[in-house]
Structures are given as structure tokens and as C-alpha cells.
Design a protein around this motif. Structure first.
Motif, PDB file in Angstrom:
ATOM      1  N   SER A  18       0.823  -1.219   0.000  1.00 58.69           N
ATOM      2  CA  SER A  18       0.000   0.000   0.000  1.00 58.69           C
ATOM      3  C   SER A  18       0.852   1.261   0.000  1.00 58.69           C
ATOM      4  O   SER A  18       0.335   2.369   0.177  1.00 58.69           O
ATOM      5  CB  SER A  18      -0.918  -0.010   1.228  1.00 58.69           C
ATOM      6  OG  SER A  18      -1.776  -1.139   1.194  1.00 58.69           O
ATOM      7  N   SER A  21      -3.161  -5.013  -7.595  1.00 60.05           N
ATOM      8  CA  SER A  21      -3.944  -4.777  -6.383  1.00 60.05           C
ATOM      9  C   SER A  21      -3.080  -5.011  -5.160  1.00 60.05           C
ATOM     10  O   SER A  21      -2.097  -5.761  -5.200  1.00 60.05           O
ATOM     11  CB  SER A  21      -5.161  -5.694  -6.339  1.00 60.05           C
ATOM     12  OG  SER A  21      -5.887  -5.501  -5.129  1.00 60.05           O
ATOM     13  N   SER A  22      -3.466  -4.381  -4.051  1.00 58.60           N
ATOM     14  CA  SER A  22      -2.783  -4.619  -2.780  1.00 58.60           C
ATOM     15  C   SER A  22      -3.481  -5.711  -1.981  1.00 58.60           C
ATOM     16  O   SER A  22      -3.044  -6.048  -0.876  1.00 58.60           O
ATOM     17  CB  SER A  22      -2.749  -3.326  -1.950  1.00 58.60           C
ATOM     18  OG  SER A  22      -4.066  -2.875  -1.673  1.00 58.60           O
ATOM     19  N   LYS A  23      -4.565  -6.284  -2.555  1.00 62.80           N
ATOM     20  CA  LYS A  23      -5.326  -7.337  -1.867  1.00 62.80           C
ATOM     21  C   LYS A  23      -5.336  -8.601  -2.728  1.00 62.80           C
ATOM     22  O   LYS A  23      -5.735  -8.577  -3.885  1.00 62.80           O
ATOM     23  CB  LYS A  23      -6.761  -6.875  -1.611  1.00 62.80           C
ATOM     24  CG  LYS A  23      -6.851  -5.652  -0.702  1.00 62.80           C
ATOM     25  CD  LYS A  23      -8.290  -5.206  -0.523  1.00 62.80           C
ATOM     26  CE  LYS A  23      -8.382  -3.974   0.373  1.00 62.80           C
ATOM     27  NZ  LYS A  23      -9.787  -3.513   0.534  1.00 62.80           N
TER      28      LYS A  23
END
Length: 442
Positions: free
Chosen positions: A88, A106-108
Motif C-alpha cells: 500500500s 492490487s494490494s489485496k
């Protein structure tokens, strides 16, 4: 029998892919010498696993390595769906990835579910929870991964391909680890050494050819640093040539350049003396050698191009053991008007490739031989970044220093001795460099 590097490399790759795709073992280990095509193997294995309907995760050690793998995959297979799992932090990935339609970022991890390949760093993967495990994983630069980092991600996959270079620098740790030395779960040990200690029957392969190191360098690097996993150069003597458009001015740095162009190696040797770590004379010698490299209009001829390629600043590197030494060299180069040359420590040059390298020997000018300066991987990295030539700047007396300072490191029961040790590797390299010695009296 004539050695066919292409055929040998293809045979080794086929066996590795066969083990990865069809063997029942939970892990496959691949040892690779410098410039043998580790990233190429990782990309090919990822594509073949994806094509076989086996989604996988890829674990690299740095963000730069992750981004490089994503770009390589997109180049080889533009339609392959790839996930780039990132942190992030601001600017967490190379913006070049934004131009790739097949890459989702994405960070997820949940946002990337269902993609054929998902790539991230070991540090990021360690925070991934509550996901179904992948059937396969590929661990890139596995010898630079600490075993505690492997333990943190081991629950995310069922089987893994571990690819790395056993001769490079050991995993980095900011805390001492003596209290775990000799234990099978030593967290500071490399992921591969711990894996094999607990699973000695895992299939092990090696890549037999270095496509980076020229025929002048591969025999020395192989014998000095890889005695149990020897390799050959993918090229022969005469396949690569380094030429200069401007003749030598007769000075020691120019004679060192001519020697390196002729033989692949040169030792620019300063008088014996104990010096500060940022030895001013050695720093000036490094900077002046690079300046002359550029001034003499060097050109590199190799199997990659039918025409000579100009030796530009971005194809030259200066390697040191310490960051303050690198900073001093950068300042000296700036004074000479040189920009664009990579100047950094062995740790940061690891994995990179250049046409010519100019390195400061880790033991130059030192009054002692510490474990840090003797670490085999440090000298191995510095001596194995080049495609054409390596010039070593060093003060006289290192061989005597090695003989006068036997090891004082504590001996731990249960610890596998690293071979070759720093003394043997340094002596092997110095003995070879002695044949290409150019005395320098600034």
C-alpha cells in the motif's frame, strides 16, 4: 565430444520442467550459475504451469525482481492474465505495468483470485491470509530468501519450484543469529539450505551454462566459487571482442584496459598500504579507469549483434563492498564529468549484467580480513557481472593478508561449512589475476 551449450541448456531445462510438471515431490530445487537464465526459466515454467491449467503464485525477493518478471511474462505471452500483488506504499510498482492490459494490480490478494499467475515479494505474501492455497509456487532467487521468510509463506502453496544461485551473497539479516547456529530451523539460513536439510530427497537440478560470462571468465568463476556445480560459458574464445577506437596513452589505467580487452581480466595494482576504507588513491584509480573507458571509444562485438555496439556509460558498472566507497566513487566520477555509470555495492549489483565492470577488491588496503570482507558471495558477485571484461583495482599485499589472518570466527556444531571458503576463493582469484597484473604508481 564437442560441448554444445544450447543443447546442454535445453536438456537441463527439459528435465527441470518435467520434474516441476509431473514429479510427485513437493519441491524441486534448481541451482543456477551467474547469467544462466534463471528469469527465463521462471517465466517459461510459469507459462507452462498456467497452460496446463495450474494457477500459481510466484515469490521474488524485491519489488524490482517482481516487476521484471511481470514485464518478461507480458512480453513472452501478452494474453496471459497476470496479477501483480503490491504493497500500500506510494509508487509500489513500476509504472510500465500500467500499459499492460493483461496485468491486474492490487494490494489485496482477493482481488487477484482466479488469475493464472500472481506475483509478489516474499514480504507481501507473508501478510496474505484466508485464501485457498495455490497448487504451485515458484520461488525466484531462493538462496537469497531467509528460511523464516519461507516458513511465513509455506502455507500458501502445495508444491514449489525453487530457483537460485548458490554462489551469491547469503540472505541479509539486521540482527545476530548466533543463538540459532547449527539448529535445523535457523531462521537466518537460506530457504534452500533449510529446505534440503529437512527434505534431502527432493529433486535437484542445475543449469550448466552461463550466457553472461565469457569464455575468459567462466572457468575461473566456476572453479573458484562453484566447485561442486561446475558450468561452462555459452560462448567460445573469439566470440566476443572489446575494441577501442583511441589508442592507449601508455598510462597504467590504459594498459589495464588493453589487458582486459585482450584477456577478459586486468589487475590494476596499487602499492601495498593500510588505508581508510574510502582509499582516495583507489577511488581515483576506479574513476580514472572508467573515464578512459569512455574516452577511448570502446565497442563490444558479440553473438548478440553482427555489428560492434558502442560501450556506453549504462553498460559499465563499478562495484564496491561498502556504500561509502560507492559514494566516493560517484563523487570522483562526477568531478570527471561521468554520468550514467552504475556505481554500487555487491548487494545491489547482484542479478545485474554489464559489458565491462571495474571493481574494488573487498580486501584492498585493509589491515585485517574480517568475515564480511571474506564472504565468498561478495567477491563472486563482483567478479561475475560482466559480459566482456572485469578490471580489478586492488592494493598489493592481499595474499599475504590472507595468510597472516587465519579465521577467528566461532565454530558451531551442526553448521555445514560453506565451500569454498573466503580464503580459498580469494587465493584462486588472486592467482589468476596475477597473470594480468598492471602495476600502478599514482
Amino acid at each position: 565430444m564437442t560441448f554444445d551449450p544450447g543443447a546442454e541448456a535445453a536438456r537441463a531445462t527439459k528435465a527441470i520442467l518435467e520434474s516441476t510438471l509431473h514429479a510427485t515431490a513437493r519441491g524441486v530445487v534448481v541451482d543456477s550459475p551467474p547469467g544462466a537464465g534463471k528469469s527465463t526459466l521462471v517465466v517459461r515454467a510459469a507459462r507452462e504451469l498456467a497452460a496446463a491449467g495450474r494457477p500459481l503464485m510466484v515469490i521474488a525477493q524485491t519489488n524490482a525482481q517482481v516487476d521484471d518478471l511481470v514485464l518478461r511474462l507480458a512480453d513472452k505471452d501478452p494474453d496471459l492474465p497476470v496479477g501483480r500483488l503490491h504493497s500500500s506504499d506510494p509508487d509500489p510498482y513500476d509504472k510500465a505495468l500500467d500499459d499492460l492490459p493483461s496485468v491486474r494490480k492490487s494490494s489485496k490478494a482477493g482481488d487477484l483470485t482466479g488469475l493464472d499467475v500472481v506475483i509478489s515479494t516474499a514480504a507481501k505474501w507473508a501478510h496474505v491470509k484466508n485464501v485457498d492455497p495455490w497448487q504451485h509456487a515458484i520461488v525466484d532467487e531462493a538462496y537469497q530468501m531467509r528460511s523464516d521468510a519461507l516458513l511465513a509463506v509455506a502455507g500458501l502453496f502445495e508444491r514449489a519450484l525453487f530457483v537460485g544461485d548458490p554462489g551469491q551473497l547469503d540472505p541479509f539479516s539486521v540482527v545476530g543469529a548466533d543463538q540459532w547456529a547449527g539448529l535445523s530451523y535457523d531462521p537466518s539460513a537460506s530457504a534452500v539450505s533449510t529446505l534440503l536439510a529437512h527434505n534431502p530427497d527432493l529433486p535437484q537440478h542445475r543449469l550448466p551454462v552461463s550466457w553472461r560470462l565469457p569464455a575468459s571468465a567462466a572457468p575461473l568463476v566456476s572453479s573458484a566459487f562453484y566447485p561442486y556445480t561446475p558450468f561452462r560459458s555459452g560462448t567460445d574464445h573469439g566470440d566476443r571482442r572489446l575494441t577501442f577506437g583511441v589508442p592507449s596513452d601508455g598510462t597504467a589505467p590504459d594498459r589495464a584496459l588493453d589487458e582486459a580487452a585482450e584477456s577478459g581480466w586486468a589487475l590494476l595494482e596499487l602499492p601495498a598500504r593500510h588505508t581508510p576504507r574510502t582509499d582516495p588513491e583507489a577511488v581515483r584509480a576506479l574513476a580514472h579507469t572508467v573515464r578512459r573507458l569512455l574516452d577511448r571509444g570502446g565497442a563490444a562485438l558479440s553473438e548478440q549483434s553482427p555489428d560492434p555496439v558502442p560501450l556506453t556509460a549504462d553498460r559499465i558498472a563499478v562495484g564496491t563492498a561498502h556504500r561509502d566507497q560507492a559514494a566516493a566513487v560517484r563523487a570522483a566520477l562526477a568531478e570527471l564529468g561521468v554520468t550514467g555509470v552504475a556505481v554500487d555495492t555487491a548487494n545491489r549489483l547482484q542479478g545485474r549484467e554489464f559489458d565491462v565492470t571495474v571493481i574494488l577488491h573487498p580486501l584492498s588496503g585493509r589491515p585485517d580480513a574480517t568475515a564480511f570482507h571474506l564472504e565468498t558471495g561478495r567477491l563472486c558477485v563482483l567478479a561475475s557481472r560482466h559480459r566482456h571484461a572485469c578490471i580489478v583495482v586492488c592494493r598489493e599485499g592481499v595474499a599475504e593478508l590472507l595468510d597472516e589472518h587465519p579465521s577467528t570466527e566461532p565454530v558451531h556444531l551442526g553448521v555445514t561449512l560453506k565451500f569454498p571458503d573466503g580464503w580459498e576463493a580469494n587465493h584462486a582469484v588472486l592467482a589468476h589475476l596475477a597473470e594480468h597484473r598492471i602495476p600502478y604508481r599514482p
